[in-house]
Write a protein that holds these residues in place. Structure first.
Motif, PDB file in Angstrom:
ATOM      1  N   ASP A 134       0.841  -1.212   0.000  1.00 22.91           N
ATOM      2  CA  ASP A 134       0.000   0.000   0.000  1.00 22.91           C
ATOM      3  C   ASP A 134       0.869   1.253   0.000  1.00 22.91           C
ATOM      4  O   ASP A 134       0.444   2.309  -0.490  1.00 22.91           O
ATOM      5  N   GLY A 135       2.072   1.145   0.530  1.00 25.96           N
ATOM      6  CA  GLY A 135       2.947   2.316   0.640  1.00 25.96           C
ATOM      7  C   GLY A 135       3.631   2.698  -0.657  1.00 25.96           C
ATOM      8  O   GLY A 135       4.208   3.788  -0.753  1.00 25.96           O
ATOM      9  N   LEU A 136       3.589   1.809  -1.649  1.00 23.28           N
ATOM     10  CA  LEU A 136       4.197   2.162  -2.937  1.00 23.28           C
ATOM     11  C   LEU A 136       3.323   3.206  -3.621  1.00 23.28           C
ATOM     12  O   LEU A 136       2.120   3.030  -3.756  1.00 23.28           O
ATOM     13  N   ARG A 137       3.915   4.273  -4.058  1.00 25.75           N
ATOM     14  CA  ARG A 137       3.159   5.411  -4.578  1.00 25.75           C
ATOM     15  C   ARG A 137       3.215   5.501  -6.101  1.00 25.75           C
ATOM     16  O   ARG A 137       2.704   6.451  -6.684  1.00 25.75           O
ATOM     17  N   ASN A 138       3.828   4.524  -6.752  1.00 23.81           N
ATOM     18  CA  ASN A 138       3.962   4.582  -8.218  1.00 23.81           C
ATOM     19  C   ASN A 138       2.591   4.509  -8.873  1.00 23.81           C
ATOM     20  O   ASN A 138       1.836   3.551  -8.652  1.00 23.81           O
ATOM     21  N   VAL A 139       2.305   5.486  -9.693  1.00 25.33           N
ATOM     22  CA  VAL A 139       1.003   5.547 -10.372  1.00 25.33           C
ATOM     23  C   VAL A 139       1.033   4.690 -11.635  1.00 25.33           C
ATOM     24  O   VAL A 139       1.999   4.732 -12.403  1.00 25.33           O
ATOM     25  N   CYS A 140      -0.037   3.900 -11.847  1.00 20.49           N
ATOM     26  CA  CYS A 140      -0.202   3.168 -13.103  1.00 20.49           C
ATOM     27  C   CYS A 140      -1.546   3.568 -13.697  1.00 20.49           C
ATOM     28  O   CYS A 140      -2.601   3.194 -13.179  1.00 20.49           O
ATOM     29  N   ARG A 141      -1.496   4.302 -14.771  1.00 20.94           N
ATOM     30  CA  ARG A 141      -2.750   4.770 -15.362  1.00 20.94           C
ATOM     31  C   ARG A 141      -3.535   3.628 -15.993  1.00 20.94           C
ATOM     32  O   ARG A 141      -4.730   3.744 -16.244  1.00 20.94           O
ATOM     33  N   CYS A 142      -2.864   2.541 -16.307  1.00 24.05           N
ATOM     34  CA  CYS A 142      -3.568   1.384 -16.889  1.00 24.05           C
ATOM     35  C   CYS A 142      -4.189   0.501 -15.813  1.00 24.05           C
ATOM     36  O   CYS A 142      -4.898  -0.447 -16.136  1.00 24.05           O
ATOM     37  N   GLY A 143      -3.880   0.752 -14.554  1.00 24.50           N
ATOM     38  CA  GLY A 143      -4.508  -0.002 -13.474  1.00 24.50           C
ATOM     39  C   GLY A 143      -4.015  -1.429 -13.337  1.00 24.50           C
ATOM     40  O   GLY A 143      -4.807  -2.346 -13.094  1.00 24.50           O
ATOM     41  N   THR A 144      -2.722  -1.640 -13.439  1.00 22.87           N
ATOM     42  CA  THR A 144      -2.179  -3.004 -13.340  1.00 22.87           C
ATOM     43  C   THR A 144      -1.832  -3.375 -11.895  1.00 22.87           C
ATOM     44  O   THR A 144      -1.072  -4.318 -11.668  1.00 22.87           O
TER      45      THR A 144
END
Ligand code: FES
Ligand code: FES
Length: 159
Positions: A134-144
């Motif tokens: 949950d702490g990882l903040r990397n955004v994935c716009r594709c929702g993977t």
């Protein structure tokens, strides 16, 4: 007047020297001067984490680091420096096994963040927890995100 200065540091196992203003961010030095394009430009303001790379083993956002802050023995590792002589890093293998990537844009940063997390948990002699993920903040716009989480747990087991 623009003042250029030489900056020397290590990237993916080799020493490099660039001639550029102190306040140019490391992301642009990597991508535009050194042609290391694995770290992606998403936001440029340390939010999206698409540029995540390692500095002395820690996951960092090179878009937020002025090149003038680097010292000659500082070691930058990008996704290009992750694989070893025997092929892909275990986290990269897990990414392939779980078919994580969709458009792929965020994925180099995701993998680098995952490796740093797995190393941190191993150094603390503990398992990766849901709170870590949950702490990882990397955004994935594709929702993977679901596949990313599964791959991290799998990759960490093989590191
Ligand atoms: S480009 Fe570095 S955090 Fe978004
Ligand atoms: S795979 Fe497309 S942004 Fe993450």
């Amino acid at each position: 007047m623009i003042l250029l200065a030489e900056h020397t540091f290590r990237v993916n196992g080799r020493q490099v020297t660039v001639d550029v203003e102190d306040d140019v961010r490391l992301l642009w030095v990597l991508r535009d001067l050194l042609r290391i394009t694995g770290p992606k430009y998403g936001c440029g303001i340390d939010v999206c984490k698409a540029c995540t790379s390692h500095l002395n083993g820690e996951a960092v956002s090179p878009c937020a680091i002025p090149v003038g802050a680097l010292r000659p023995d500082d070691e930058v590792v990008t996704i290009e420096g992750l694989a070893g002589p025997d092929g892909p890093h275990p986290m990269q293998r897990a990414w392939i096994d779980h078919d994580v990537a969709q458009c792929g844009y965020c994925q180099p940063g995701q993998v680098m963040a995952a490796v740093a997390l797995a190393r941190r948990a191993a150094a603390e002699q503990r398992e990766i927890t849901d709170a870590d993920l949950d702490g990882l903040r990397n955004v994935c716009r594709c929702g993977t995100y679901n596949r990313i989480r599964a791959a991290i747990m799998d990759g960490a087991r093989h590191m």
